[in-house]
Motif scaffolding. Structure first.
Motif, PDB file in Angstrom:
ATOM      1  N   SER A 138      -7.643 -33.271 -19.631  1.00  0.00           N
ATOM      2  CA  SER A 138      -7.032 -31.949 -19.427  1.00  0.00           C
ATOM      3  C   SER A 138      -7.994 -31.020 -18.697  1.00  0.00           C
ATOM      4  N   ARG A 139      -9.271 -31.061 -19.092  1.00  0.00           N
ATOM      5  CA  ARG A 139     -10.264 -30.199 -18.444  1.00  0.00           C
ATOM      6  C   ARG A 139     -10.523 -30.645 -17.004  1.00  0.00           C
ATOM      7  N   GLU A 142      -7.786 -29.378 -14.836  1.00  0.00           N
ATOM      8  CA  GLU A 142      -7.953 -27.956 -14.501  1.00  0.00           C
ATOM      9  C   GLU A 142      -8.856 -27.789 -13.282  1.00  0.00           C
ATOM     10  N   THR A 143      -9.926 -28.592 -13.210  1.00  0.00           N
ATOM     11  CA  THR A 143     -10.851 -28.470 -12.074  1.00  0.00           C
ATOM     12  C   THR A 143     -10.194 -28.908 -10.771  1.00  0.00           C
ATOM     13  N   GLY A 145      -6.916 -28.435 -10.158  1.00  0.00           N
ATOM     14  CA  GLY A 145      -5.717 -27.638  -9.916  1.00  0.00           C
ATOM     15  C   GLY A 145      -4.443 -28.385 -10.263  1.00  0.00           C
ATOM     16  N   TRP A 146      -4.557 -29.406 -11.110  1.00  0.00           N
ATOM     17  CA  TRP A 146      -3.391 -30.180 -11.548  1.00  0.00           C
ATOM     18  C   TRP A 146      -2.755 -29.522 -12.769  1.00  0.00           C
ATOM     19  N   ARG A 147      -1.538 -29.964 -13.098  1.00  0.00           N
ATOM     20  CA  ARG A 147      -0.836 -29.449 -14.276  1.00  0.00           C
ATOM     21  C   ARG A 147      -0.580 -30.583 -15.273  1.00  0.00           C
TER      22      ARG A 147
END
Length: 363
Positions: A138-139, A142-143, A145-147
């Motif tokens: 998950s982190r 985030e780096t 730019g994914w969901r």
């Protein structure tokens, strides 16, 4: 030995693509036309870079000959000595770039991805490790730019995950995450351990490219869909309506359940997305099995039974066993700093496939 076909063979393939693209019928199939255009672009760049590399190699050879010649003008020898490191560095970079182009990209690389994490051996500790892996991905997402969209989950009594399934959407998701499939092993002292002994637990990760409607046809008559009242917290929400959906694919016996949403329609849509992706993976695995020898030339088979990585907490060490890659920044990895190991895996896989492709072209 360069991992590079001859310029003549590249020109031949480029000519084939020119003829293919000049056929008006190809534009009746948008997907085929786009794939042909991408391949033409790849071959064109490969040809240009290979010509540039040959030129650099000639310059390097000339410089080395000048250095060997004791009768050569000292100023010219000094110039050759100064230029040689730069030429060699440019040559190495070009060769690396060419290696990445030799192997055509996987058509699935640009797809969104369904990931499934399941606790393996180790009981409660395995479920906590599964939760650690979910946070790690998950982190990292985030780096990039994914969901992240949770599809289905089952919590353990300790707050970990017995299982969690989620969809990752964004640019080139599958390209970066496809080598995460396999058994992840953790070595650490559980919080419940009073004697300080290190325990070993595992979690399995499956990475499935999201299937599209055109990939395979599912006959509705082959599905058995049942609904039930979702279990879990939330008295006025999820568990008060018949929103949980379970889909059985009769031909394979594959079962997918989803109860995360309050809407039965949304749960059914999510369950179908997971089912379609699992069936696509099964289809792809059957195709790969026909070419079992080729799998030895890849970083990993993607088999969930293959132990791919160890997370050693006492030494703050992470080791990827497929490429013997190690880092002692385990905290950084678990915080989502996966780019370095993912890039190393991608390079190793491309180089192995490129070597196999070259061997095949010269045999």
């Amino acid at each position: 030995m360069h991992i590079l076909p001859s310029t003549e063979s590249i020109r031949e393939k480029l000519s084939e693509k020119d003829r293919e693209m000049s056929d008006p019928s190809i534009f009746g199939d948008g997907r085929k036309a786009a794939a042909c255009a991408r391949e033409h672009q790849r071959l064109t760049r490969l040809l240009n870079l290979s010509i540039e590399l040959r030129s650099l190699e000639s310059q390097i050879e000339e410089s080395r000959e000048l250095l060997k010649d004791s009768n050569e003008d000292p100023e010219i020898r000094e110039m050759a000595e100064t230029e040689l490191p730069d030429l060699e560095e440019r040559s190495a970079k070009l060769e690396e770039e060419i290696t990445l182009l030799v192997v055509p990209s996987d058509p699935a690389d640009s797809r969104n991805t369904v990931m499934e994490i399941r606790a393996g051996a180790g009981g409660d500790e395995a479920s906590l490790f599964a939760a650690d892996l979910f946070r790690m991905y998950s982190r990292f997402a985030e780096t990039q730019g994914w969901r992240i969209e949770p599809m289905s989950s089952s919590l353990s009594d300790t707050g970990g995950y017995k299982e969690i399934i989620f969809l990752v959407t964004g640019e080139e998701v599958y390209r970066l995450l496809k080598f995460e499939s396999g058994v992840h092993r953790v070595q650490r002292v559980p919080t419940t351990e009073t004697n300080g002994r290190i325990h070993t637990s595992t979690a399995t990760v499956a990475v499935l490219p999201e299937a599209e409607e055109v990939d395979l046809v599912i006959n509705p008559e082959e599905l058995e869909i049942t609904v039930s009242r979702a279990s879990g917290p939330g008295g006025q929400g999820v568990n008060t309506t018949d929103s949980a959906v379970q889909i059985l694919h009769k031909p394979t016996g594959m079962i997918v359940s989803c109860a995360d949403e309050r809407s039965q329609i949304k749960n059914k849509a999510k369950a179908m997305k997971v089912l379609r992706s699992r069936l696509l993976q099964q289809k792809q695995e059957e195709e790969r099995a026909k070419y079992a020898a080729d799998r030895r030339n890849q970083v990993g088979s993607g088999d969930r039974s293959e132990r791919i990585r160890t997370y050693n907490f006492p030494q703050s060490r992470l080791t990827d066993h497929r490429i013997n890659w190690t880092t002692h920044d385990l905290d950084g990895i678990l915080a989502g700093s996966l780019q370095e190991v993912l890039d190393a895996l991608l390079r190793a896989d491309i180089r192995a496939k490129a070597e196999a492709a070259l061997a095949e072209s010269t045999s």
